[in-house]
Write a protein that holds these residues in place. Structure first.
Motif, PDB file in Angstrom:
ATOM      1  N   THR A  21       0.838  -1.198   0.000  1.00  0.00           N
ATOM      2  CA  THR A  21       0.000   0.000   0.000  1.00  0.00           C
ATOM      3  C   THR A  21       0.873   1.248   0.000  1.00  0.00           C
ATOM      4  O   THR A  21       0.608   2.209  -0.723  1.00  0.00           O
ATOM      5  CB  THR A  21      -0.942   0.001   1.216  1.00  0.00           C
ATOM      6  N   ARG A  22       1.935   1.221   0.785  1.00  0.00           N
ATOM      7  CA  ARG A  22       2.859   2.358   0.833  1.00  0.00           C
ATOM      8  C   ARG A  22       3.573   2.530  -0.500  1.00  0.00           C
ATOM      9  O   ARG A  22       3.765   3.654  -0.965  1.00  0.00           O
ATOM     10  CB  ARG A  22       3.859   2.165   1.965  1.00  0.00           C
ATOM     11  N   GLN A  23       3.960   1.438  -1.134  1.00  0.00           N
ATOM     12  CA  GLN A  23       4.614   1.518  -2.443  1.00  0.00           C
ATOM     13  C   GLN A  23       3.687   2.165  -3.471  1.00  0.00           C
ATOM     14  O   GLN A  23       4.113   3.030  -4.237  1.00  0.00           O
ATOM     15  CB  GLN A  23       5.008   0.130  -2.931  1.00  0.00           C
ATOM     16  N   ARG A  24       2.429   1.751  -3.483  1.00  0.00           N
ATOM     17  CA  ARG A  24       1.463   2.328  -4.423  1.00  0.00           C
ATOM     18  C   ARG A  24       1.269   3.814  -4.155  1.00  0.00           C
ATOM     19  O   ARG A  24       1.171   4.618  -5.078  1.00  0.00           O
ATOM     20  CB  ARG A  24       0.132   1.592  -4.313  1.00  0.00           C
ATOM     21  N   ARG A  25       1.182   4.159  -2.885  1.00  0.00           N
ATOM     22  CA  ARG A  25       0.996   5.556  -2.505  1.00  0.00           C
ATOM     23  C   ARG A  25       2.171   6.403  -2.989  1.00  0.00           C
ATOM     24  O   ARG A  25       1.980   7.486  -3.556  1.00  0.00           O
ATOM     25  CB  ARG A  25       0.873   5.635  -0.983  1.00  0.00           C
ATOM     26  N   LEU A  26       3.382   5.919  -2.789  1.00  0.00           N
ATOM     27  CA  LEU A  26       4.569   6.656  -3.226  1.00  0.00           C
ATOM     28  C   LEU A  26       4.622   6.785  -4.746  1.00  0.00           C
ATOM     29  O   LEU A  26       5.050   7.815  -5.274  1.00  0.00           O
ATOM     30  CB  LEU A  26       5.832   5.979  -2.695  1.00  0.00           C
ATOM     31  N   LEU A  28       2.012   6.978  -6.740  1.00  0.00           N
ATOM     32  CA  LEU A  28       1.025   7.989  -7.099  1.00  0.00           C
ATOM     33  C   LEU A  28       1.525   9.384  -6.755  1.00  0.00           C
ATOM     34  O   LEU A  28       1.357  10.319  -7.543  1.00  0.00           O
ATOM     35  CB  LEU A  28      -0.304   7.709  -6.398  1.00  0.00           C
ATOM     36  N   VAL A  29       2.165   9.546  -5.611  1.00  0.00           N
ATOM     37  CA  VAL A  29       2.697  10.852  -5.215  1.00  0.00           C
ATOM     38  C   VAL A  29       3.753  11.319  -6.221  1.00  0.00           C
ATOM     39  O   VAL A  29       3.766  12.491  -6.623  1.00  0.00           O
ATOM     40  CB  VAL A  29       3.269  10.798  -3.780  1.00  0.00           C
ATOM     41  N   ALA A  30       4.629  10.419  -6.657  1.00  0.00           N
ATOM     42  CA  ALA A  30       5.647  10.785  -7.640  1.00  0.00           C
ATOM     43  C   ALA A  30       5.008  11.209  -8.963  1.00  0.00           C
ATOM     44  O   ALA A  30       5.446  12.182  -9.590  1.00  0.00           O
ATOM     45  CB  ALA A  30       6.598   9.614  -7.867  1.00  0.00           C
ATOM     46  N   ALA A  31       3.959  10.505  -9.373  1.00  0.00           N
ATOM     47  CA  ALA A  31       3.267  10.857 -10.610  1.00  0.00           C
ATOM     48  C   ALA A  31       2.570  12.205 -10.483  1.00  0.00           C
ATOM     49  O   ALA A  31       2.555  13.002 -11.437  1.00  0.00           O
ATOM     50  CB  ALA A  31       2.258   9.773 -10.980  1.00  0.00           C
ATOM     51  N   LEU A  32       2.012  12.490  -9.320  1.00  0.00           N
ATOM     52  CA  LEU A  32       1.359  13.787  -9.107  1.00  0.00           C
ATOM     53  C   LEU A  32       2.379  14.918  -9.090  1.00  0.00           C
ATOM     54  O   LEU A  32       2.107  16.016  -9.590  1.00  0.00           O
ATOM     55  CB  LEU A  32       0.539  13.769  -7.813  1.00  0.00           C
ATOM     56  N   GLU A  33       3.558  14.676  -8.539  1.00  0.00           N
ATOM     57  CA  GLU A  33       4.626  15.685  -8.589  1.00  0.00           C
ATOM     58  C   GLU A  33       5.011  15.981 -10.041  1.00  0.00           C
ATOM     59  O   GLU A  33       5.240  17.140 -10.408  1.00  0.00           O
ATOM     60  CB  GLU A  33       5.850  15.202  -7.806  1.00  0.00           C
ATOM     61  N   CYS A  87      -7.017  12.062 -11.705  1.00  0.00           N
ATOM     62  CA  CYS A  87      -5.939  11.420 -10.970  1.00  0.00           C
ATOM     63  C   CYS A  87      -5.832   9.997 -11.508  1.00  0.00           C
ATOM     64  O   CYS A  87      -6.816   9.267 -11.519  1.00  0.00           O
ATOM     65  CB  CYS A  87      -6.249  11.423  -9.476  1.00  0.00           C
ATOM     66  N   LYS A  88      -4.649   9.637 -11.974  1.00  0.00           N
ATOM     67  CA  LYS A  88      -4.489   8.329 -12.607  1.00  0.00           C
ATOM     68  C   LYS A  88      -3.483   7.475 -11.850  1.00  0.00           C
ATOM     69  O   LYS A  88      -2.534   7.972 -11.259  1.00  0.00           O
ATOM     70  CB  LYS A  88      -4.046   8.498 -14.054  1.00  0.00           C
ATOM     71  N   TYR A  89      -3.731   6.176 -11.908  1.00  0.00           N
ATOM     72  CA  TYR A  89      -2.774   5.198 -11.411  1.00  0.00           C
ATOM     73  C   TYR A  89      -2.445   4.304 -12.592  1.00  0.00           C
ATOM     74  O   TYR A  89      -3.296   3.546 -13.051  1.00  0.00           O
ATOM     75  CB  TYR A  89      -3.351   4.384 -10.245  1.00  0.00           C
ATOM     76  N   GLY A  90      -1.227   4.434 -13.116  1.00  0.00           N
ATOM     77  CA  GLY A  90      -0.899   3.769 -14.378  1.00  0.00           C
ATOM     78  C   GLY A  90      -1.674   4.466 -15.478  1.00  0.00           C
ATOM     79  O   GLY A  90      -1.666   5.688 -15.591  1.00  0.00           O
ATOM     80  N   ASN A  91      -2.388   3.698 -16.270  1.00  0.00           N
ATOM     81  CA  ASN A  91      -3.198   4.308 -17.328  1.00  0.00           C
ATOM     82  C   ASN A  91      -4.678   4.348 -16.959  1.00  0.00           C
ATOM     83  O   ASN A  91      -5.514   4.656 -17.784  1.00  0.00           O
ATOM     84  CB  ASN A  91      -2.997   3.575 -18.649  1.00  0.00           C
ATOM     85  N   ALA A 121      -3.147  11.850  -1.346  1.00  0.00           N
ATOM     86  CA  ALA A 121      -2.433  10.585  -1.569  1.00  0.00           C
ATOM     87  C   ALA A 121      -1.443  10.320  -0.441  1.00  0.00           C
ATOM     88  O   ALA A 121      -1.336   9.193   0.045  1.00  0.00           O
ATOM     89  CB  ALA A 121      -1.723  10.617  -2.917  1.00  0.00           C
ATOM     90  N   GLN A 122      -0.723  11.348  -0.020  1.00  0.00           N
ATOM     91  CA  GLN A 122       0.244  11.180   1.063  1.00  0.00           C
ATOM     92  C   GLN A 122      -0.444  10.818   2.372  1.00  0.00           C
ATOM     93  O   GLN A 122       0.111  10.075   3.183  1.00  0.00           O
ATOM     94  CB  GLN A 122       1.063  12.460   1.242  1.00  0.00           C
ATOM     95  N   ALA A 123      -1.657  11.318   2.567  1.00  0.00           N
ATOM     96  CA  ALA A 123      -2.393  11.031   3.797  1.00  0.00           C
ATOM     97  C   ALA A 123      -3.099   9.675   3.746  1.00  0.00           C
ATOM     98  O   ALA A 123      -3.689   9.244   4.729  1.00  0.00           O
ATOM     99  CB  ALA A 123      -3.426  12.134   4.043  1.00  0.00           C
ATOM    100  N   GLY A 124      -3.053   9.013   2.591  1.00  0.00           N
ATOM    101  CA  GLY A 124      -3.669   7.695   2.473  1.00  0.00           C
ATOM    102  C   GLY A 124      -5.129   7.743   2.087  1.00  0.00           C
ATOM    103  O   GLY A 124      -5.804   6.709   2.102  1.00  0.00           O
ATOM    104  N   GLU A 125      -5.642   8.914   1.712  1.00  0.00           N
ATOM    105  CA  GLU A 125      -7.051   9.046   1.378  1.00  0.00           C
ATOM    106  C   GLU A 125      -7.402   8.404   0.036  1.00  0.00           C
ATOM    107  O   GLU A 125      -8.575   8.136  -0.221  1.00  0.00           O
ATOM    108  CB  GLU A 125      -7.448  10.526   1.349  1.00  0.00           C
ATOM    109  N   LEU A 126      -6.410   8.164  -0.810  1.00  0.00           N
ATOM    110  CA  LEU A 126      -6.667   7.571  -2.121  1.00  0.00           C
ATOM    111  C   LEU A 126      -6.307   6.087  -2.187  1.00  0.00           C
ATOM    112  O   LEU A 126      -6.399   5.472  -3.246  1.00  0.00           O
ATOM    113  CB  LEU A 126      -5.901   8.337  -3.207  1.00  0.00           C
TER     114      LEU A 126
END
Length: 148
Positions: A21-26, A28-33, A87-91, A121-126
């Motif tokens: 879960t933490r890996q996925r969150r990170l 997504l955060v990198a993609a949002l940056e 907001c996307k995760y992958g495609n 995303a950082q707070a885990g809401e997504l």
């Protein structure tokens, strides 16, 4: 004396100490940056590109690793007199509370929406939205495998 006898050989099982879960969150955060950088470039009227490695053939026909510029696609677009931010995760587009997009009036507000999504995303809401997207993808892949 054999070559292998010169080496110290051991059996090991590689472990991943990080929570998935933490890996996925990170991720997504990198993609949002990266999307914040895309929004900044869009405000300046420019395209945002990143350097990535790719295999190509040189003049003699050998495969070589080269650096190429890759244009990053924006997760936002103009429509209905404003801008939609996804907001996307992958495609896959994540399903947020009641829809799949955040609506803002101007291009300047896109960056603020992206920063809010990053904070969420950082707070885990997504996390739940990411899990639902992954489960949907796995279900589709399983159906595809059965149909083959």
């Amino acid at each position: 004396m054999s070559n292998l006898s010169k080496l110290t050989v051991k059996s090991v099982v590689r472990t991943n100490n990080q929570d998935p879960t933490r890996q996925r969150r990170l991720k997504l955060v990198a993609a949002l940056e990266e999307q914040v950088n895309v929004a900044d470039a869009a405000l300046k009227g420019e395209d945002y590109s990143v350097l990535h490695k790719a295999w190509d053939k040189n003049d003699t026909g050998e495969k070589v690793l080269v650096d190429r510029m890759r244009k990053v696609r924006a997760w936002f677009f103009e429509q209905d007199g404003g801008w939609y931010v996804q907001c996307k995760y992958g495609n896959r587009t994540l399903v947020l509370a009641d829809g799949n997009s955040v609506f803002v009036k101007t291009l300047k507000e896109v960056k603020g929406a992206l920063l809010t999504l990053k904070a969420a995303a950082q707070a885990g809401e997504l996390d739940e939205a990411i899990d639902n997207t992954i489960k949907k993808r796995e279900k589709v892949e399983a159906q595809f495998q059965r149909s083959r």
